[in-house]
Scaffold this motif. Structure first.
Motif, PDB file in Angstrom:
ATOM      1  N   ALA A 281      -6.687   0.973   9.263  1.00 20.82           N
ATOM      2  CA  ALA A 281      -7.120   1.693   8.478  1.00 20.82           C
ATOM      3  C   ALA A 281      -8.189   1.366   9.040  1.00 20.82           C
ATOM      4  O   ALA A 281      -9.414   3.065   8.101  1.00 20.82           O
ATOM      5  N   ILE A 282      -9.638   0.897   9.754  1.00 22.99           N
ATOM      6  CA  ILE A 282     -10.431   1.806   9.965  1.00 22.99           C
ATOM      7  C   ILE A 282     -10.670   2.705  11.298  1.00 22.99           C
ATOM      8  O   ILE A 282     -11.683   3.206  10.951  1.00 22.99           O
ATOM      9  N   GLU A 283      -9.638   3.275  11.963  1.00 21.68           N
ATOM     10  CA  GLU A 283      -9.227   4.266  12.295  1.00 21.68           C
ATOM     11  C   GLU A 283      -9.076   5.560  11.770  1.00 21.68           C
ATOM     12  O   GLU A 283     -10.172   6.730  11.654  1.00 21.68           O
ATOM     13  N   LEU A 284      -8.516   4.791  10.244  1.00 17.95           N
ATOM     14  CA  LEU A 284      -8.729   5.586   9.502  1.00 17.95           C
ATOM     15  C   LEU A 284      -9.421   6.463   8.676  1.00 17.95           C
ATOM     16  O   LEU A 284      -9.901   7.629   8.300  1.00 17.95           O
ATOM     17  N   LYS A 285     -10.014   5.063   8.283  1.00 18.72           N
ATOM     18  CA  LYS A 285     -11.666   5.948   8.013  1.00 18.72           C
ATOM     19  C   LYS A 285     -12.307   6.490   8.461  1.00 18.72           C
ATOM     20  O   LYS A 285     -13.252   7.644   7.672  1.00 18.72           O
TER      21      LYS A 285
ATOM     22  N   VAL B 180       0.794  -1.052   0.276  1.00 24.77           N
ATOM     23  CA  VAL B 180       0.068   0.121  -0.025  1.00 24.77           C
ATOM     24  C   VAL B 180       0.861   0.598   0.508  1.00 24.77           C
ATOM     25  O   VAL B 180       0.595   2.706   0.230  1.00 24.77           O
ATOM     26  N   ASP B 181       1.900   1.155  -0.815  1.00 22.74           N
ATOM     27  CA  ASP B 181       2.762   2.358  -0.293  1.00 22.74           C
ATOM     28  C   ASP B 181       2.568   3.558  -1.181  1.00 22.74           C
ATOM     29  O   ASP B 181       2.377   3.980  -0.860  1.00 22.74           O
ATOM     30  N   GLU B 182       2.154   3.312  -2.380  1.00 27.24           N
ATOM     31  CA  GLU B 182       1.232   4.163  -3.303  1.00 27.24           C
ATOM     32  C   GLU B 182       0.340   4.596  -2.693  1.00 27.24           C
ATOM     33  O   GLU B 182      -0.223   6.157  -2.812  1.00 27.24           O
ATOM     34  N   GLU B 183      -0.631   4.039  -1.564  1.00 29.78           N
ATOM     35  CA  GLU B 183      -1.580   4.540  -1.537  1.00 29.78           C
ATOM     36  C   GLU B 183      -1.947   5.333  -0.261  1.00 29.78           C
ATOM     37  O   GLU B 183      -2.016   6.331   0.113  1.00 29.78           O
ATOM     38  N   LEU B 184      -0.491   5.251   0.754  1.00 29.29           N
ATOM     39  CA  LEU B 184       0.182   5.445   2.040  1.00 29.29           C
ATOM     40  C   LEU B 184       0.648   7.360   1.121  1.00 29.29           C
ATOM     41  O   LEU B 184       0.454   8.438   1.756  1.00 29.29           O
TER      42      LEU B 184
ATOM     43  N   THR C 144      -9.154   1.446  -0.134  1.00 29.57           N
ATOM     44  CA  THR C 144      -8.200   0.734  -0.615  1.00 29.57           C
ATOM     45  C   THR C 144      -6.992   0.284   0.582  1.00 29.57           C
ATOM     46  O   THR C 144      -6.568  -1.292   0.139  1.00 29.57           O
ATOM     47  N   ILE C 145      -6.222   0.689   1.284  1.00 29.03           N
ATOM     48  CA  ILE C 145      -5.535   0.139   2.263  1.00 29.03           C
ATOM     49  C   ILE C 145      -6.579  -0.915   2.986  1.00 29.03           C
ATOM     50  O   ILE C 145      -5.657  -1.828   3.675  1.00 29.03           O
ATOM     51  N   LEU C 146      -7.431  -0.356   3.400  1.00 29.06           N
ATOM     52  CA  LEU C 146      -8.148  -1.586   4.183  1.00 29.06           C
ATOM     53  C   LEU C 146      -8.532  -2.697   3.295  1.00 29.06           C
ATOM     54  O   LEU C 146      -9.109  -3.399   4.001  1.00 29.06           O
ATOM     55  N   SER C 147      -8.564  -2.652   1.803  1.00 32.18           N
ATOM     56  CA  SER C 147      -8.939  -3.596   1.280  1.00 32.18           C
ATOM     57  C   SER C 147      -7.994  -4.477   0.800  1.00 32.18           C
ATOM     58  O   SER C 147      -7.820  -5.730   0.668  1.00 32.18           O
ATOM     59  N   LYS C 148      -6.675  -4.066   1.175  1.00 32.10           N
ATOM     60  CA  LYS C 148      -5.844  -4.591   0.765  1.00 32.10           C
ATOM     61  C   LYS C 148      -4.837  -5.540   1.829  1.00 32.10           C
ATOM     62  O   LYS C 148      -3.781  -6.327   2.464  1.00 32.10           O
ATOM     63  N   ALA C 149      -5.454  -5.018   3.395  1.00 29.86           N
ATOM     64  CA  ALA C 149      -4.816  -5.336   4.370  1.00 29.86           C
ATOM     65  C   ALA C 149      -4.813  -6.445   4.597  1.00 29.86           C
ATOM     66  O   ALA C 149      -5.743  -7.588   4.970  1.00 29.86           O
ATOM     67  N   ASN C 150      -4.036  -7.580   5.020  1.00 31.65           N
ATOM     68  CA  ASN C 150      -3.434  -8.623   5.735  1.00 31.65           C
ATOM     69  C   ASN C 150      -3.035  -8.978   6.981  1.00 31.65           C
ATOM     70  O   ASN C 150      -2.694 -10.026   7.713  1.00 31.65           O
ATOM     71  N   ASP C 151      -3.397  -8.187   8.025  1.00 28.39           N
ATOM     72  CA  ASP C 151      -2.635  -7.779   8.957  1.00 28.39           C
ATOM     73  C   ASP C 151      -3.780  -7.007   9.941  1.00 28.39           C
ATOM     74  O   ASP C 151      -4.404  -6.076  10.085  1.00 28.39           O
ATOM     75  N   LEU C 152      -4.170  -7.745  10.717  1.00 36.10           N
ATOM     76  CA  LEU C 152      -4.980  -7.420  12.418  1.00 36.10           C
ATOM     77  C   LEU C 152      -4.510  -5.750  12.660  1.00 36.10           C
ATOM     78  O   LEU C 152      -5.620  -5.285  12.233  1.00 36.10           O
ATOM     79  N   GLU C 153      -3.131  -6.044  12.349  1.00 36.48           N
ATOM     80  CA  GLU C 153      -3.285  -4.153  13.498  1.00 36.48           C
ATOM     81  C   GLU C 153      -3.137  -3.116  13.025  1.00 36.48           C
ATOM     82  O   GLU C 153      -3.698  -2.063  12.340  1.00 36.48           O
TER      83      GLU C 153
END
Length: 292
Positions: free
Chosen positions: A274-278, A219-223, A260-269
């Motif tokens: 990402a949820i906090e971001l939204k 998610v480098d580009e998104e970040l 997009t970041i949330l959809s790619k997330a494969n880690d609980l943290e």
């Protein structure tokens, strides 16, 4: 200077026998929507009133109330229509002669006939009236702008704090992402070794799997874009012009990157962040709706 779209202004101006009062209040609106209530005798100033308001306000639903009070005792002039009175008398005399009637008309009776005595409103000096109205309007607008600026400063401080919180989430995800790949590589290696009973693992094959995984969750580009949007928003809050629409568009872009970041997330943290971001972006958008 950030301005809120919520405000109130009032100004009362007196000159001679006239008193002009202007009250106005505004709430959030996508564009500038002005609703004017004023005496009929001021209706021909409506275009000038709207033009003046546009020099002070760019957005918001504005309710404007104008009252004009004439304190003078003489509200009009009494006019005597001599020609019409004479015509009435001639017809009455003719009727008296034709029908053999007594012609007992008096001045008081004649004055009651239609249009013999007429009350006419005194002519209003439009230039003087507009000068008084303009002064009251400017006073009310300046007061409203002042209240909008005070509330806007509070909005700016709140938004700045929320944006800093968003940046902290972005920084966490940036730091966490490489760790996820390293942890995946370690877990994958352990799992393969268990399946192969400690047989030699092909490092090239392992590297390929790890690369595929890293590319999938990257998610480098998104970040980078999200951080740029946040910094752009912070910079826009320092501008002097109306920035509400611009900030609303940027907030939409921030929300898109967070999705997009949330959809790619494969880690609980990372998912939690990402949820906090939204959630934070939604709070930012709600506040931006109040900015002119």
């Amino acid at each position: 200077m950030v301005k809120s779209m919520t405000g109130f202004g009032r100004c009362e101006v007196s000159e001679g026998d006239r008193k002009m009062t202007v009250e106005m209040k505004s709430v959030n609106h996508r564009y500038l929507d002005v609703n004017i209530k004023m005496p009929k005798k001021l209706n021909f100033f409506e275009s000038q009133v709207r033009s003046l308001l546009k020099t002070y306000l760019q957005r918001g639903k504005v309710d404007l109330f104008i009252t004009c009070e004439d304190l003078s005792e003489k509200k009009g002039a009494l006019r005597y229509n001599r020609e019409l009175a004479e015509e009435y008398l001639n017809y009455l005399k003719q009727m008296s002669e034709e029908f053999d009637l007594q012609n007992d008309i008096s001045a008081v009776a004649l004055s009651r006939y239609p249009e013999v005595l007429v009350m006419e409103e005194t002519q209003t000096d439009e230039e003087e009236l507009w000068k008084l109205l303009e002064q009251a309007l400017k006073g009310a607008c300046e007061q409203m702008v002042a209240t909008r600026m005070r509330e806007g400063e509070s909005l700016k401080q709140d938004l700045t704090a929320k944006l800093e919180e968003l940046l902290s989430h972005v920084s966490f995800i940036e730091e966490r992402s490489p760790q996820i790949v390293a942890e995946y590589r370690s877990k994958l290696k352990e799992k393969v070794q268990e399946l192969l009973l400690d047989a030699q693992i092909e490092e090239s094959r392992l590297a390929t799997e790890v690369t595929i995984f890293a590319d999938k969750i990257c998610v480098d580009e998104e970040l980078v874009r999200l951080r740029s949007h946040i910094e752009h928003t912070k910079a826009a809050l320092q501008e002097k012009d109306s920035v509400g629409r611009k900030l609303d568009f940027i907030a939409q872009e921030m929300n898109r990157e967070a999705n997009t970041i949330l959809s790619k997330a494969n880690d609980l943290e990372v998912s939690d962040r990402a949820i906090e971001l939204k959630t934070g972006i939604e709070k930012v958008r709600e506040q931006i709706q109040n900015i002119e």
